[in-house]
Write a protein that holds these residues in place. Structure first.
Motif: not given
Length: 239
Positions: A42-48, A109-114, A190-196
Protein backbone atom coordinates in the motif's frame (compact mmCIF):
# COMPACT_ATOMS: atom_id res chain seq x y z
CA UNK A 1 12.35 -12.33 -4.61
CA UNK A 2 13.57 -8.75 -4.57
CA UNK A 3 10.88 -6.13 -4.98
CA UNK A 4 11.69 -2.76 -6.53
CA UNK A 5 11.95 0.03 -4.02
CA UNK A 6 9.32 2.76 -3.84
CA UNK A 7 11.87 5.24 -5.19
CA UNK A 8 12.56 2.99 -8.19
CA UNK A 9 8.86 2.64 -8.96
CA UNK A 10 8.19 6.37 -8.66
CA UNK A 11 11.20 7.22 -10.83
CA UNK A 12 10.11 4.75 -13.53
CA UNK A 13 6.54 6.06 -13.62
CA UNK A 14 7.67 9.70 -13.66
CA UNK A 15 10.12 8.97 -16.46
CA UNK A 16 7.46 7.33 -18.62
CA UNK A 17 5.03 10.19 -18.02
CA UNK A 18 7.67 12.73 -18.94
CA UNK A 19 8.44 10.90 -22.19
CA UNK A 20 4.75 10.58 -22.99
CA UNK A 21 4.23 14.32 -22.59
CA UNK A 22 6.28 14.78 -25.77
CA UNK A 23 4.34 12.13 -27.69
CA UNK A 24 1.44 12.69 -30.07
CA UNK A 25 -0.47 9.83 -28.41
CA UNK A 26 -1.04 10.92 -24.83
CA UNK A 27 -1.96 8.64 -21.95
CA UNK A 28 -5.62 8.93 -20.92
CA UNK A 29 -5.21 7.21 -17.56
CA UNK A 30 -2.75 5.25 -15.46
CA UNK A 31 -3.69 1.71 -14.40
CA UNK A 32 -1.92 0.10 -11.45
CA UNK A 33 -2.10 -3.68 -11.70
CA UNK A 34 0.20 -6.66 -11.94
CA UNK A 35 0.65 -10.37 -11.42
CA UNK A 36 0.32 -9.77 -7.69
CA UNK A 37 -2.13 -7.75 -5.60
CA UNK A 38 -1.10 -4.05 -5.63
CA UNK A 39 -2.69 -3.26 -2.25
CA UNK A 40 -0.24 -5.64 -0.54
CA UNK A 41 2.30 -2.83 -0.99
CA UNK A 42 0.00 0.00 0.00
CA UNK A 43 2.82 2.43 0.73
CA UNK A 44 4.26 1.91 -2.76
CA UNK A 45 0.79 2.07 -4.34
CA UNK A 46 0.03 5.44 -2.74
CA UNK A 47 3.46 6.83 -3.60
CA UNK A 48 3.08 5.91 -7.27
CA UNK A 49 -0.42 7.41 -7.38
CA UNK A 50 0.85 10.65 -5.83
CA UNK A 51 3.63 10.83 -8.40
CA UNK A 52 1.01 10.58 -11.16
CA UNK A 53 -0.99 13.40 -9.60
CA UNK A 54 2.08 15.62 -9.56
CA UNK A 55 2.23 15.22 -13.34
CA UNK A 56 -0.12 17.55 -15.19
CA UNK A 57 -1.49 16.88 -18.64
CA UNK A 58 -2.31 19.60 -21.15
CA UNK A 59 -5.98 19.46 -22.06
CA UNK A 60 -6.11 20.39 -25.75
CA UNK A 61 -9.62 19.10 -26.39
CA UNK A 62 -11.02 22.57 -25.89
CA UNK A 63 -9.04 25.52 -27.24
CA UNK A 64 -10.75 27.85 -24.78
CA UNK A 65 -9.68 25.67 -21.87
CA UNK A 66 -5.93 25.43 -21.46
CA UNK A 67 -6.00 24.18 -17.89
CA UNK A 68 -3.73 21.32 -16.99
CA UNK A 69 -5.52 18.35 -15.47
CA UNK A 70 -4.43 15.22 -13.61
CA UNK A 71 -4.38 11.81 -15.19
CA UNK A 72 -7.00 9.55 -13.60
CA UNK A 73 -5.56 6.58 -11.72
CA UNK A 74 -7.27 3.17 -11.67
CA UNK A 75 -6.28 0.26 -9.42
CA UNK A 76 -7.13 -3.33 -10.37
CA UNK A 77 -7.62 -5.24 -7.12
CA UNK A 78 -9.19 -8.31 -5.55
CA UNK A 79 -10.80 -6.01 -2.98
CA UNK A 80 -9.43 -7.92 0.01
CA UNK A 81 -7.26 -5.17 1.49
CA UNK A 82 -9.73 -4.71 4.35
CA UNK A 83 -8.57 -8.17 5.43
CA UNK A 84 -4.82 -7.45 5.45
CA UNK A 85 -3.57 -7.27 9.05
CA UNK A 86 -1.53 -4.23 10.01
CA UNK A 87 -0.98 -2.40 6.74
CA UNK A 88 0.74 0.18 8.91
CA UNK A 89 0.97 2.96 6.33
CA UNK A 90 -1.61 5.55 7.31
CA UNK A 91 -1.01 8.35 9.84
CA UNK A 92 -4.71 8.00 10.63
CA UNK A 93 -4.12 4.45 11.92
CA UNK A 94 -1.27 5.02 14.36
CA UNK A 95 -3.17 3.78 17.40
CA UNK A 96 -4.33 0.42 16.08
CA UNK A 97 -2.85 -2.78 17.51
CA UNK A 98 -1.98 -4.92 14.52
CA UNK A 99 -5.41 -5.56 13.04
CA UNK A 100 -7.59 -3.32 10.89
CA UNK A 101 -10.81 -3.00 12.82
CA UNK A 102 -14.00 -1.69 11.15
CA UNK A 103 -13.66 1.83 12.55
CA UNK A 104 -10.31 2.17 10.75
CA UNK A 105 -11.08 0.37 7.50
CA UNK A 106 -12.54 3.40 5.77
CA UNK A 107 -9.17 5.16 6.07
CA UNK A 108 -7.73 2.84 3.39
CA UNK A 109 -10.10 4.18 0.76
CA UNK A 110 -9.78 7.77 1.93
CA UNK A 111 -6.01 7.51 1.67
CA UNK A 112 -6.42 6.15 -1.86
CA UNK A 113 -8.63 9.09 -2.79
CA UNK A 114 -6.23 11.57 -1.24
CA UNK A 115 -3.42 10.04 -3.32
CA UNK A 116 -5.46 10.53 -6.50
CA UNK A 117 -6.89 7.03 -6.98
CA UNK A 118 -10.47 7.63 -8.12
CA UNK A 119 -11.20 4.44 -10.06
CA UNK A 120 -11.21 0.80 -8.98
CA UNK A 121 -11.69 -2.49 -10.82
CA UNK A 122 -12.71 -5.11 -8.26
CA UNK A 123 -12.98 -8.85 -8.94
CA UNK A 124 -16.27 -10.03 -7.40
CA UNK A 125 -16.65 -13.12 -9.63
CA UNK A 126 -19.65 -14.66 -7.86
CA UNK A 127 -22.57 -13.88 -5.57
CA UNK A 128 -21.97 -17.05 -3.55
CA UNK A 129 -19.78 -16.57 -0.49
CA UNK A 130 -18.55 -20.16 -0.31
CA UNK A 131 -18.10 -20.51 -4.05
CA UNK A 132 -15.82 -17.48 -3.81
CA UNK A 133 -13.54 -19.34 -1.37
CA UNK A 134 -13.22 -22.25 -3.78
CA UNK A 135 -12.64 -20.07 -6.86
CA UNK A 136 -10.29 -17.46 -5.38
CA UNK A 137 -8.59 -19.40 -2.55
CA UNK A 138 -8.18 -16.21 -0.51
CA UNK A 139 -5.48 -16.10 2.14
CA UNK A 140 -6.28 -13.12 4.30
CA UNK A 141 -7.14 -12.32 7.87
CA UNK A 142 -10.90 -12.70 8.25
CA UNK A 143 -11.28 -12.14 11.97
CA UNK A 144 -11.81 -15.86 12.44
CA UNK A 145 -9.15 -17.70 10.48
CA UNK A 146 -6.68 -17.65 7.65
CA UNK A 147 -8.61 -19.15 4.74
CA UNK A 148 -6.07 -20.87 2.53
CA UNK A 149 -7.93 -22.78 -0.16
CA UNK A 150 -8.89 -26.42 -0.44
CA UNK A 151 -7.27 -29.27 1.43
CA UNK A 152 -6.54 -32.75 0.14
CA UNK A 153 -10.04 -33.84 1.10
CA UNK A 154 -11.64 -31.09 -1.03
CA UNK A 155 -12.78 -29.09 1.99
CA UNK A 156 -11.70 -25.54 2.79
CA UNK A 157 -8.62 -25.36 5.00
CA UNK A 158 -8.47 -22.80 7.78
CA UNK A 159 -5.25 -22.04 9.62
CA UNK A 160 -6.26 -21.90 13.29
CA UNK A 161 -2.84 -20.76 14.45
CA UNK A 162 -0.73 -22.17 17.24
CA UNK A 163 -2.64 -20.84 20.21
CA UNK A 164 -0.92 -17.46 20.65
CA UNK A 165 -2.68 -14.26 21.60
CA UNK A 166 -3.01 -13.14 17.99
CA UNK A 167 -3.98 -16.51 16.53
CA UNK A 168 -7.39 -17.05 14.97
CA UNK A 169 -9.44 -19.74 16.69
CA UNK A 170 -12.69 -20.09 14.75
CA UNK A 171 -12.97 -20.79 11.00
CA UNK A 172 -15.02 -18.28 9.08
CA UNK A 173 -15.66 -19.62 5.56
CA UNK A 174 -17.29 -17.07 3.29
CA UNK A 175 -15.94 -14.06 5.14
CA UNK A 176 -13.51 -13.13 2.35
CA UNK A 177 -16.46 -12.55 0.01
CA UNK A 178 -18.04 -10.34 2.67
CA UNK A 179 -14.82 -8.30 2.79
CA UNK A 180 -14.89 -7.74 -0.99
CA UNK A 181 -18.54 -6.65 -0.87
CA UNK A 182 -17.82 -4.25 1.99
CA UNK A 183 -14.87 -2.81 0.06
CA UNK A 184 -17.04 -2.20 -3.03
CA UNK A 185 -19.83 -0.73 -0.91
CA UNK A 186 -17.57 1.69 0.97
CA UNK A 187 -15.70 2.76 -2.18
CA UNK A 188 -18.99 3.44 -3.93
CA UNK A 189 -20.27 5.48 -0.97
CA UNK A 190 -17.17 7.67 -1.21
CA UNK A 191 -17.97 8.41 -4.85
CA UNK A 192 -15.18 6.34 -6.39
CA UNK A 193 -15.77 4.96 -9.89
CA UNK A 194 -16.03 1.21 -9.20
CA UNK A 195 -15.89 -1.32 -12.02
CA UNK A 196 -16.98 -4.79 -10.86
CA UNK A 197 -15.46 -7.67 -12.82
CA UNK A 198 -16.01 -11.39 -13.12
CA UNK A 199 -14.90 -14.46 -15.04
CA UNK A 200 -17.57 -16.56 -16.74
CA UNK A 201 -16.54 -19.89 -15.26
CA UNK A 202 -18.84 -22.89 -15.70
CA UNK A 203 -21.58 -22.89 -13.07
CA UNK A 204 -21.34 -19.21 -12.15
CA UNK A 205 -24.78 -17.68 -11.56
CA UNK A 206 -24.39 -14.62 -13.76
CA UNK A 207 -27.82 -13.21 -12.97
CA UNK A 208 -27.33 -13.38 -9.19
CA UNK A 209 -23.85 -11.87 -9.43
CA UNK A 210 -25.17 -8.93 -11.44
CA UNK A 211 -28.04 -8.49 -8.99
CA UNK A 212 -25.55 -8.30 -6.10
CA UNK A 213 -23.40 -5.85 -8.09
CA UNK A 214 -26.41 -3.58 -8.68
CA UNK A 215 -27.17 -3.57 -4.99
CA UNK A 216 -23.58 -2.72 -4.02
CA UNK A 217 -23.36 0.08 -6.59
CA UNK A 218 -26.77 1.52 -5.73
CA UNK A 219 -25.44 3.35 -2.66
CA UNK A 220 -23.24 5.66 -4.73
CA UNK A 221 -23.96 9.05 -6.29
CA UNK A 222 -22.97 7.70 -9.73
CA UNK A 223 -25.47 4.83 -9.74
CA UNK A 224 -27.70 6.39 -12.41
CA UNK A 225 -25.15 5.64 -15.11
CA UNK A 226 -25.29 1.90 -14.33
CA UNK A 227 -29.05 1.53 -14.70
CA UNK A 228 -28.90 0.95 -18.45
CA UNK A 229 -25.49 -0.71 -18.52
CA UNK A 230 -24.03 -4.02 -17.45
CA UNK A 231 -23.14 -3.90 -13.78
CA UNK A 232 -20.43 -6.57 -14.14
CA UNK A 233 -17.72 -6.57 -16.78
CA UNK A 234 -17.42 -10.24 -17.63
CA UNK A 235 -14.39 -11.97 -19.15
CA UNK A 236 -14.41 -15.35 -20.81
CA UNK A 237 -12.96 -18.29 -18.93
CA UNK A 238 -10.12 -20.24 -20.54
CA UNK A 239 -9.26 -23.54 -18.89
Amino acid sequence: FLQPSIETLVDEVSSRLDRNSESDQKFHQVVIAGEGEPTLRMDALLAVARSVQSFRLNDNTNESNKERSSLPVRVITNGLCFGIPNLGYSPSNNKRSGVIVPMHRHMILRDMLDAGISQLSVALNTANRHEYDVLMEPCCYTGGGMIAGEGDDGNLDVDRGSGGDNDATTPMPGTAHDIVCEFILEATKLGMDVDITGVLRPGIDKEETERLARMLLSVGPKYAKYKKQRTVRWRQYFS
